[in-house]
Design a protein around this motif. Sequence first.
Motif, PDB file in Angstrom:
ATOM      1  N   MET A   1       0.843  -1.189   0.000  1.00  0.00           N
ATOM      2  CA  MET A   1       0.000   0.000   0.000  1.00  0.00           C
ATOM      3  C   MET A   1       0.878   1.238   0.000  1.00  0.00           C
ATOM      4  N   LYS A   2       0.494   2.211  -0.796  1.00  0.00           N
ATOM      5  CA  LYS A   2       1.224   3.469  -0.853  1.00  0.00           C
ATOM      6  C   LYS A   2       0.909   4.298   0.378  1.00  0.00           C
ATOM      7  N   SER A   3       1.886   5.117   0.756  1.00  0.00           N
ATOM      8  CA  SER A   3       1.663   5.998   1.900  1.00  0.00           C
ATOM      9  C   SER A   3       2.031   7.429   1.515  1.00  0.00           C
ATOM     10  N   ILE A   4       1.674   8.349   2.373  1.00  0.00           N
ATOM     11  CA  ILE A   4       1.928   9.767   2.137  1.00  0.00           C
ATOM     12  C   ILE A   4       3.311  10.117   2.654  1.00  0.00           C
ATOM     13  N   ASN A   5       4.044  10.880   1.875  1.00  0.00           N
ATOM     14  CA  ASN A   5       5.347  11.378   2.281  1.00  0.00           C
ATOM     15  C   ASN A   5       5.109  12.681   3.044  1.00  0.00           C
ATOM     16  N   LEU A   6       5.052  12.582   4.358  1.00  0.00           N
ATOM     17  CA  LEU A   6       4.715  13.723   5.202  1.00  0.00           C
ATOM     18  C   LEU A   6       5.710  14.874   5.043  1.00  0.00           C
ATOM     19  N   LYS A   7       6.998  14.553   4.983  1.00  0.00           N
ATOM     20  CA  LYS A   7       8.016  15.595   4.840  1.00  0.00           C
ATOM     21  C   LYS A   7       7.825  16.366   3.533  1.00  0.00           C
ATOM     22  N   SER A   8       7.566  15.656   2.455  1.00  0.00           N
ATOM     23  CA  SER A   8       7.356  16.304   1.170  1.00  0.00           C
ATOM     24  C   SER A   8       6.059  17.111   1.167  1.00  0.00           C
ATOM     25  N   ALA A   9       5.020  16.592   1.806  1.00  0.00           N
ATOM     26  CA  ALA A   9       3.754  17.323   1.890  1.00  0.00           C
ATOM     27  C   ALA A   9       3.945  18.634   2.654  1.00  0.00           C
ATOM     28  N   LEU A  10       4.719  18.590   3.735  1.00  0.00           N
ATOM     29  CA  LEU A  10       4.957  19.806   4.521  1.00  0.00           C
ATOM     30  C   LEU A  10       5.796  20.820   3.757  1.00  0.00           C
ATOM     31  N   THR A  11       6.887  20.370   3.144  1.00  0.00           N
ATOM     32  CA  THR A  11       7.755  21.321   2.438  1.00  0.00           C
ATOM     33  C   THR A  11       7.074  21.862   1.184  1.00  0.00           C
ATOM     34  N   SER A  12       6.397  21.012   0.431  1.00  0.00           N
ATOM     35  CA  SER A  12       5.672  21.470  -0.758  1.00  0.00           C
ATOM     36  C   SER A  12       4.516  22.382  -0.355  1.00  0.00           C
ATOM     37  N   GLY A  13       3.849  22.041   0.733  1.00  0.00           N
ATOM     38  CA  GLY A  13       2.760  22.866   1.244  1.00  0.00           C
ATOM     39  C   GLY A  13       3.240  24.221   1.731  1.00  0.00           C
ATOM     40  N   LEU A  14       4.425  24.256   2.304  1.00  0.00           N
ATOM     41  CA  LEU A  14       5.006  25.536   2.726  1.00  0.00           C
ATOM     42  C   LEU A  14       5.218  26.443   1.518  1.00  0.00           C
ATOM     43  N   ILE A  15       5.726  25.883   0.436  1.00  0.00           N
ATOM     44  CA  ILE A  15       5.901  26.651  -0.805  1.00  0.00           C
ATOM     45  C   ILE A  15       4.533  27.113  -1.323  1.00  0.00           C
ATOM     46  N   GLY A  16       3.554  26.218  -1.271  1.00  0.00           N
ATOM     47  CA  GLY A  16       2.196  26.594  -1.665  1.00  0.00           C
ATOM     48  C   GLY A  16       1.662  27.736  -0.819  1.00  0.00           C
ATOM     49  N   GLY A  17       1.913  27.691   0.485  1.00  0.00           N
ATOM     50  CA  GLY A  17       1.483  28.768   1.383  1.00  0.00           C
ATOM     51  C   GLY A  17       2.161  30.088   1.069  1.00  0.00           C
ATOM     52  N   ILE A  18       3.418  30.033   0.706  1.00  0.00           N
ATOM     53  CA  ILE A  18       4.141  31.253   0.311  1.00  0.00           C
ATOM     54  C   ILE A  18       3.532  31.829  -0.958  1.00  0.00           C
ATOM     55  N   ILE A  19       3.156  30.960  -1.900  1.00  0.00           N
ATOM     56  CA  ILE A  19       2.495  31.422  -3.123  1.00  0.00           C
ATOM     57  C   ILE A  19       1.175  32.111  -2.783  1.00  0.00           C
ATOM     58  N   ILE A  20       0.410  31.539  -1.873  1.00  0.00           N
ATOM     59  CA  ILE A  20      -0.853  32.145  -1.451  1.00  0.00           C
ATOM     60  C   ILE A  20      -0.587  33.508  -0.817  1.00  0.00           C
ATOM     61  N   ASN A  21       0.437  33.605   0.028  1.00  0.00           N
ATOM     62  CA  ASN A  21       0.799  34.887   0.645  1.00  0.00           C
ATOM     63  C   ASN A  21       1.149  35.939  -0.395  1.00  0.00           C
ATOM     64  N   ILE A  22       2.001  35.575  -1.340  1.00  0.00           N
ATOM     65  CA  ILE A  22       2.422  36.522  -2.380  1.00  0.00           C
ATOM     66  C   ILE A  22       1.210  36.964  -3.202  1.00  0.00           C
ATOM     67  N   SER A  23       0.344  36.023  -3.515  1.00  0.00           N
ATOM     68  CA  SER A  23      -0.866  36.350  -4.271  1.00  0.00           C
ATOM     69  C   SER A  23      -1.749  37.325  -3.499  1.00  0.00           C
ATOM     70  N   ALA A  24      -1.927  37.078  -2.221  1.00  0.00           N
ATOM     71  CA  ALA A  24      -2.764  37.957  -1.396  1.00  0.00           C
ATOM     72  C   ALA A  24      -2.185  39.371  -1.347  1.00  0.00           C
ATOM     73  N   ILE A  25      -0.869  39.453  -1.230  1.00  0.00           N
ATOM     74  CA  ILE A  25      -0.224  40.768  -1.197  1.00  0.00           C
ATOM     75  C   ILE A  25      -0.391  41.478  -2.539  1.00  0.00           C
ATOM     76  N   SER A  26      -0.315  40.709  -3.623  1.00  0.00           N
ATOM     77  CA  SER A  26      -0.437  41.319  -4.948  1.00  0.00           C
ATOM     78  C   SER A  26      -1.869  41.760  -5.258  1.00  0.00           C
TER      79      SER A  26
END
Length: 158
Positions: A1-26
């Motif tokens: 069974m496949k599992s979720i890579n928690l470390k990758s989800a957190l780091t990729s999600g952090l980048i996603g959150g930064i994109i959301i922040n930049i978008s909100a500021i713009s």
Amino acid sequence: MKSINLKSALTSGLIGGIIINISAISMVPIVGNEFDVVLASRGLPPLSNMAMVFFSFVSIILGIFLVSLYSLLKLHIRSKIKTAIISALIVWFIAYFLSNVSLVVYGFMPVKLVVIGTVWGLGELLLAGIVGSKLYKEEWQVKYKREMKRKDGDLLKN
């Protein structure tokens, strides 16, 4: 069974959150001071620096949640882009659409500002979801890459 890579989800999600922040500021130049005018008409002060920090934190959490949801759905949907779009739509509906419509129903915000913010939010979540999906690596991909590096190192030693 496949599992979720928690470390990758957190780091990729952090980048996603930064994109959301930049978008909100713009978005600020688009709406100008209309938001402050609405707050003043309700007897409220403009957003404080502490409120801005709070919303930045919420954006980071949304990015992490978005990519985590993507990683869960990816187990069931084969297409990365389709999964990213579905994840973004789910988060947008819950976090943006429902809350923004509530602001109009309560009479707190004018429709124009809510439509701008809601549509803008859909765009930023789609972008964050697609970027997050490109950055997210499943556990087997990480292990495979490590193994290939190890084998390359062994070949160089011989």
